[in-house]
Design an enzyme around this catalytic site. Sequence first.
Site, PDB file in Angstrom:
ATOM      1  N   THR A 125     -12.295  -7.650   2.715  1.00 22.42           N
ATOM      2  CA  THR A 125     -13.115  -8.865   2.627  1.00 22.42           C
ATOM      3  C   THR A 125     -14.568  -8.514   2.315  1.00 22.42           C
ATOM      4  OG1 THR A 125     -14.085 -10.616   4.003  1.00 22.42           O
ATOM      5  CG2 THR A 125     -13.215  -8.726   5.170  1.00 22.42           C
ATOM      6  N   GLU A 127     -16.868  -9.684   3.829  1.00 21.33           N
ATOM      7  CA  GLU A 127     -17.598  -9.743   5.100  1.00 21.33           C
ATOM      8  C   GLU A 127     -17.897  -8.354   5.659  1.00 21.33           C
ATOM      9  OE1 GLU A 127     -16.441 -12.833   7.835  1.00 21.33           O
ATOM     10  OE2 GLU A 127     -15.482 -13.961   6.233  1.00 21.33           O
ATOM     11  N   TYR A 153     -14.414  -9.769  13.694  1.00 19.65           N
ATOM     12  CA  TYR A 153     -13.430  -9.837  12.598  1.00 19.65           C
ATOM     13  C   TYR A 153     -13.773  -8.835  11.501  1.00 19.65           C
ATOM     14  CZ  TYR A 153     -11.602 -11.392   8.081  1.00 19.65           C
ATOM     15  OH  TYR A 153     -11.043 -11.417   6.815  1.00 19.65           O
ATOM     16  N   LYS A 157     -11.787  -5.461  10.145  1.00 25.15           N
ATOM     17  CA  LYS A 157     -11.343  -5.293   8.747  1.00 25.15           C
ATOM     18  C   LYS A 157     -11.955  -4.029   8.150  1.00 25.15           C
ATOM     19  CE  LYS A 157      -9.301  -7.548   6.241  1.00 25.15           C
ATOM     20  NZ  LYS A 157      -7.846  -7.483   5.885  1.00 25.15           N
TER      21      LYS A 157
HETATM   22  N1  LIG Z   1      -8.978 -16.410   3.649  1.00 29.86           N
HETATM   23  C1  LIG Z   1     -10.028 -15.833   3.063  1.00 29.86           C
HETATM   24  O1  LIG Z   1     -10.959 -16.517   2.638  1.00 29.86           O
HETATM   25  C2  LIG Z   1     -10.059 -14.332   2.867  1.00 29.86           C
HETATM   26  C3  LIG Z   1     -11.093 -13.774   2.101  1.00 29.86           C
HETATM   27  C4  LIG Z   1     -11.106 -12.384   1.897  1.00 29.86           C
HETATM   28  C5  LIG Z   1     -10.117 -11.598   2.450  1.00 29.86           C
HETATM   29  N2  LIG Z   1      -9.145 -12.165   3.212  1.00 29.86           N
HETATM   30  C6  LIG Z   1      -8.090 -11.294   3.771  1.00 29.86           C
HETATM   31  O2  LIG Z   1      -6.875 -11.707   3.181  1.00 29.86           O
HETATM   32  C7  LIG Z   1      -5.797 -11.497   4.070  1.00 29.86           C
HETATM   33  C8  LIG Z   1      -5.004 -12.781   4.238  1.00 29.86           C
HETATM   34  O3  LIG Z   1      -5.864 -13.796   4.739  1.00 29.86           O
HETATM   35  P1  LIG Z   1      -5.319 -15.270   5.004  1.00 29.86           P
HETATM   36  O4  LIG Z   1      -6.467 -16.182   4.886  1.00 29.86           O
HETATM   37  O5  LIG Z   1      -4.101 -15.527   4.211  1.00 29.86           O
HETATM   38  O6  LIG Z   1      -4.925 -15.151   6.549  1.00 29.86           O
HETATM   39  P2  LIG Z   1      -3.837 -15.968   7.388  1.00 29.86           P
HETATM   40  O7  LIG Z   1      -4.336 -15.956   8.783  1.00 29.86           O
HETATM   41  O8  LIG Z   1      -3.540 -17.271   6.755  1.00 29.86           O
HETATM   42  O9  LIG Z   1      -2.530 -15.075   7.266  1.00 29.86           O
HETATM   43  C9  LIG Z   1      -2.385 -13.854   7.927  1.00 29.86           C
HETATM   44  C10 LIG Z   1      -0.907 -13.515   7.981  1.00 29.86           C
HETATM   45  O10 LIG Z   1      -0.789 -12.214   8.600  1.00 29.86           O
HETATM   46  C11 LIG Z   1       0.258 -12.262   9.566  1.00 29.86           C
HETATM   47  N3  LIG Z   1      -0.049 -11.250  10.600  1.00 29.86           N
HETATM   48  C12 LIG Z   1      -1.114 -11.232  11.433  1.00 29.86           C
HETATM   49  N4  LIG Z   1      -1.052 -10.146  12.214  1.00 29.86           N
HETATM   50  C13 LIG Z   1       0.073  -9.454  11.859  1.00 29.86           C
HETATM   51  C14 LIG Z   1       0.658  -8.230  12.286  1.00 29.86           C
HETATM   52  N5  LIG Z   1       0.118  -7.513  13.275  1.00 29.86           N
HETATM   53  N6  LIG Z   1       1.775  -7.815  11.668  1.00 29.86           N
HETATM   54  C15 LIG Z   1       2.341  -8.543  10.660  1.00 29.86           C
HETATM   55  N7  LIG Z   1       1.843  -9.712  10.228  1.00 29.86           N
HETATM   56  C16 LIG Z   1       0.720 -10.162  10.833  1.00 29.86           C
HETATM   57  C17 LIG Z   1       0.245 -13.692  10.084  1.00 29.86           C
HETATM   58  O11 LIG Z   1       1.501 -14.051  10.650  1.00 29.86           O
HETATM   59  C18 LIG Z   1      -0.079 -14.483   8.817  1.00 29.86           C
HETATM   60  O12 LIG Z   1       1.098 -14.824   8.121  1.00 29.86           O
HETATM   61  C19 LIG Z   1      -6.421 -10.987   5.373  1.00 29.86           C
HETATM   62  O13 LIG Z   1      -6.289  -9.591   5.395  1.00 29.86           O
HETATM   63  C20 LIG Z   1      -7.874 -11.398   5.275  1.00 29.86           C
HETATM   64  O14 LIG Z   1      -8.711 -10.511   5.991  1.00 29.86           O
HETATM   65  C21 LIG Z   1      -9.094 -13.507   3.426  1.00 29.86           C
END
Ligand SMILES: NC(=O)c1ccc[n+]([C@@H]2O[C@H](COP(=O)([O-])OP(=O)(O)OC[C@H]3O[C@@H](n4cnc5c(N)ncnc54)[C@H](O)[C@@H]3O)[C@@H](O)[C@H]2O)c1
Length: 338
Positions: A125, A127, A153, A157
Site C-alpha cells: 500500500t 500508506e 495498519y 503492511k
Molecule cells: N482497499 C484499498 O484501498 C487498498 C489500497 C492499497 C492496498 N490494499 C491492499 O490490498 C489488499 C486487499 O485489500 P482489500 O481492500 O480487498 O481488503 P479486504 O479487507 O476487503 O479483504 C481482505 C481479505 O483477506 C482475507 N484475510 C485476512 N486475513 C487473512 C489471513 N490471515 N489469511 C487468509 N486470508 C485472510 C479476508 O478474509 C478478506 O477476504 C490488502 O493487502 C490491502 O493492504 C488495499
Amino acid sequence: MHVLVTGGAGFIGTSFVRMILRDRPGWRVTNYDALTYSGNLENLSEIEGNERYSFVKGDVRDAQLLDEVLPGVDAVVHMAAESHVDRSIMDSGPFVDSNTRGTQVLLDAWRRAHGVDRRFVYVSTDEVYGTLPLEDKNALFTEETPLQTNSPYSASKAGGDLMVRAYHHTHGMDVVTTRCSNNFGPWQFPEKVIPLFVTNLLDGKKVPLYGDGRNVRDWLHVEDHCEAVLTVLEKGRSGEVYNVGGNNERSNLELTHSILSIMGHGDEMIEYVKDRPGHDLRYAIDASKIKRELGWEPTRSAWPGALEDTVSWYTENRSWWERVRSGAYQSYYETQYG
Ligand SMILES: NC(=O)c1ccc[n+]([C@@H]2O[C@H](COP(=O)([O-])OP(=O)(O)OC[C@H]3O[C@@H](n4cnc5c(N)ncnc54)[C@H](O)[C@@H]3O)[C@@H](O)[C@H]2O)c1
C-alpha cells in the site's frame, strides 16, 4: 498458468479473481482465504462452478495447509490482510499477526514448495510511505521514498513489504511488490469511506467526516488496480517495487461533496466527528515507473463517472450491503461512530 490468490474473497481479491477468469482464458485460479469479517464468497457467486476456479478456506499463517496447497501452483499473488486502519487503532495484534507474520509464513511455504524461481507478488500500500505535506502540491511518493509508517495498519503492511524485499536479497526469490493508493468500486466492505457514506445516505443517515475533511487521498478504481497487479505479475522485474495510482487526488471534503451531490443531498447530511488519531494528511503517487516500464496506466478511474457508477452499484445492490452491514459489523459501527 495456475495462480493462487490470497485474500481472494475480499474487495480487491474478488475483483482480481474475476478479472483473471475473464481476461486470461487459459489460466486457473485458487482463491485461498480465511474468510474473516471482510471476506465474502457471495461476491464470487457468478463464478461458482467455473472449472478453472477453486476455493480453499485457509489462513496465510497455516504453514501445514500451505504445504498441501502450494505444490501445484505457478505463482502467488498475496493480497490477504487485515485492511482497515481504524480497526488497527483499536487492536493492532491481528494486523501484525496476519500482515507481517502471515507474509513471512507464506514466503517460507512458497520457498519450500518451489525454491526461489516462481513469482510471488505482494500487494502492499502507499500508506507505507507515511504522509506528505498538504502545502506542497508537487510532492509525490516515489518508489524511493523512505518507509515512514504512521498507523499500526501501515506498519504491519510495511513489515510484510520489507520481509518480501529481504527474501529477494537474501534468498534470491522472484518477488515483485505493488504499492497502491485508495481503491473504490463495487463490493467494498462498508466500513471504508465511500461505501460507508453511500450506504448511510441510502439509509437516511448522516455521513461521519473525520476532523475538518482536508486530508487528501488518491483514488483508483479497483479494476485499474487489479489490471496493474496482473501486469506486474506478468511483466514486472524481479525484486522491484511499482507504485500504482489514479492521478485522482481529492480531499475527504471534496469526496464527501461529490457523493452528496450525486445522491441529491446537501451539507446538512455531514456530521463532523473527532479526527482519527495520527490521521495521515496527504497521499499522492508518482506512478510513472509502472507506465514507463510496463505500459500500465489507469483507464477506469476518471471522475465523476467512475464515482457515479460506484454510487449506482450500491444503490442497486441494497440487499448485498444490508446483509454485510448486519451482525458483527453493527457493533463495530456503534463503537466507532456512536
Ligand atoms: N482497499 C484499498 O484501498 C487498498 C489500497 C492499497 C492496498 N490494499 C491492499 O490490498 C489488499 C486487499 O485489500 P482489500 O481492500 O480487498 O481488503 P479486504 O479487507 O476487503 O479483504 C481482505 C481479505 O483477506 C482475507 N484475510 C485476512 N486475513 C487473512 C489471513 N490471515 N489469511 C487468509 N486470508 C485472510 C479476508 O478474509 C478478506 O477476504 C490488502 O493487502 C490491502 O493492504 C488495499
